[in-house]
Design a protein around this motif. Sequence first.
Motif, PDB file in Angstrom:
ATOM      1  N   ARG A 646       0.853  -1.196   0.000  1.00  0.00           N
ATOM      2  CA  ARG A 646       0.000   0.000   0.000  1.00  0.00           C
ATOM      3  C   ARG A 646       0.885   1.242   0.000  1.00  0.00           C
ATOM      4  NH1 ARG A 646      -3.830   0.454   4.939  1.00  0.00           N
ATOM      5  NH2 ARG A 646      -5.251  -0.821   3.674  1.00  0.00           N
ATOM      6  N   ASP A 702      -7.005   1.606  -2.703  1.00  0.00           N
ATOM      7  CA  ASP A 702      -6.884   0.623  -1.627  1.00  0.00           C
ATOM      8  C   ASP A 702      -7.595   1.159  -0.384  1.00  0.00           C
ATOM      9  OD1 ASP A 702      -6.067  -1.782  -0.469  1.00  0.00           O
ATOM     10  OD2 ASP A 702      -4.237  -0.898   0.323  1.00  0.00           O
ATOM     11  N   ARG A 757      -2.625   0.981  -4.560  1.00  0.00           N
ATOM     12  CA  ARG A 757      -1.694  -0.094  -4.885  1.00  0.00           C
ATOM     13  C   ARG A 757      -1.329   0.014  -6.372  1.00  0.00           C
ATOM     14  NH1 ARG A 757      -1.394  -4.204  -0.986  1.00  0.00           N
ATOM     15  NH2 ARG A 757      -2.905  -3.925   0.705  1.00  0.00           N
TER      16      ARG A 757
END
Length: 761
Positions: A646, A702, A757
């Motif tokens: 992330r 994300d 991401r």
Amino acid sequence: MTAPRKGRVKPFEGPAGGWGSVRSLADILPRERLGPVALAQLARQNKTEGFACVSCAWPKPADAHPAEFCEEGAKATAWELTTLRTTPAFFQEHTLTALRGWSDYDLEQHGRLTHPLCYNRETDRYEAISWDEAFAAIGEALRPISPKAVAFYSSGRTSLEASYMYGLMARMFGNQNLPDSSNMCHESTSVGLKAAIGVPVGTTRLEDFDHADALFFFGHNTGSNAPRMLHNLRSCRKRGVEIVTFNPLRERGLERFTDPQNPIEMTTLRETDISTQYHQLKAGGDIAAIMGMAKFLIEWDDAASAAGAPPVLDHDFIDQHTKGFEDFVALVRSTTWKTIEKESALSRSAIEEAAQVYADAKAVMAIYGMGLTQHVKGVDNVRMLVNLLLLRGNIGKPGAGPMPVRGHSNVQGQRTVGITEKTELVPIERLEQQYGFSAPREKGLDTVETCRGVIDGSVKAFVGLGGNFLRAVPETEAMERAWPNLEVSVQIATKLNRNHLFPGKVTYLLPCLGRIERDVQASGPQAVSVEDSTSCIHGSRGKIAPASEHLLSEPAIVAALAKRLLPANPKVDWDAWTADYGLIREAIEETYPEIFPDYNARLFTPGGFWKGNKAAERIWLTESGKAEFFTPKSLNAAGFEDADKRFRLITLRSNDQFNTTIYGYHDRFRGVKGTRDVLFMNVADMLAEDLTEGEIVALESDAGDGVRRRREGLIVTPYDIPRGCLGAYYPEANVLIPIEHHADESHVPAGKSVPVRIARG
């Protein structure tokens, strides 16, 4: 995978300003087909009796430079003065569906709108319509809709006069649904500063640069977003002022500057180093960095007390003027260096260097931008910065205080005259007495709430006074899908933009005069006014011929809409206001007598007239009557935790754009030319992700809400950016920002730390 626009990325070694700025101006003038007339207008820019720049809100000095405009301001002027035109014939050749394939640059580059237009759903085209027909149809379409379901958006370029009329129209219609540009950028400032020191704006002015001993920058790209400030920074450095910068990316304007108006510097290529310290903290790491500085200051103060030495903290100021100091100190003492270093991504020694400069300075200005405000904990960022200033009494004395740098040229001024969804910020009772109506008390919709309403269908009509709302807001795909469900969409604009390509069931596009153009009404030539970032009010007078004889001014359009939308009111003479803007200013003065005494007489005061600031006088309009220390619950301003794979995405503006307006494809300071499809990435992160320079990837949201958001076709580009952080251009990256990823309390979209991401294929 969408193919990216081809370009090149080559590191730029030069300074901000210098010959690069000159070449940029030389490029845009012929592109807009401008000649000597444009140069004559540039000579009037930001001058007394001239016109206020249509881009940023940096102050206009009383003693102006011969050229009181920057590279970005010159582009904005050329963009508005362009001789290119978008006529009704253009829309006979292009459907709106086809135009959605055009870039933001190509849409606006086609030129100024020339006629009022109505959308024909059967042909998917705009068609010319008379002004009377447009106003009548808009009024007929809006009147049956519940006031709660109508949003009145305004861009920060709109003048004080038009903004006042617009806010009054909305309230007389029955709502305070007045989302504006501030909701997207500095609302965290408005909320944070008001809670901390009792005023929603900065306390400093241009003259404070002459008295400061140190400047601390947080989250601002001065070279691209307020380049005229570089003259002040250069002067400060020449007299030895320390400039300490905290920013994830190294921005050239805060590194080196060559003054384009200094013949010696231009001929010798001499540069001024700007920042004496540059700390590349992690996106969202500002609270931690400030906490670290506070920790050093408190420890040094303890040691000084034990040794009988002069104190480091200003205890007299703290005792007399603040509340909450003990709680804040307790939090600082209990916070570990391990946590501070982890959350800031800075070393203890680096933070100590910055704290030492702060401790040694008698007067400190804290200058910041959206790198502080556009985080989930953006309000906390602002309040922590105030904490730092309060520790040594750096508010309410020459050369000291917070200086938020605003974007659009009147975004702060709109709030001053009533563009807000919050009842407590408007003198409602005075408006009711002045105009004889019952004003709404219910809080209206801000930008995030308006977006929610468009998506869920509770907002049924949208009136936009300037701007490119649909492009500027987050959740791009959902917003574009929902926009055609609006019953009514009215857009007041100078040029075609992407928002105009998504019509509602009834849609009108109304072209207006630009600020640089001559505005002649029944009483003669008119002037308008704006408020800059330092709370100074400036007059502005356009003198160039309008782009089309069919254009109306913003006040004239607002007045005509109000007459069609509202019942007649003997206390509001919209026609008289349109005929003479001085009467609007008299009305503003009556509503806000403390701010605008002798408004018309002071309109063209050199350097503007200051509206005043109680916190600058150390009068704290807070509940406690004192400046309030704040104890944050988290050192992570991003609002989400780091996790494997992330990243924290930082949305960026190019050197070749202003907000959603793209002037070209040359981000000179970052070495990018010919494309905006770029993903800036730390080399170590590239290796960890097994990515190579030039590889094409996508970013995916994300956020953990189950919604698929994707930005494709990004070129992996190694860049000096902290690990775990990525950079991509705004507004194209807005597709990745969830509508609910916003600052707590202020609802500012958190575009400076977006959870994403990297995806292949």
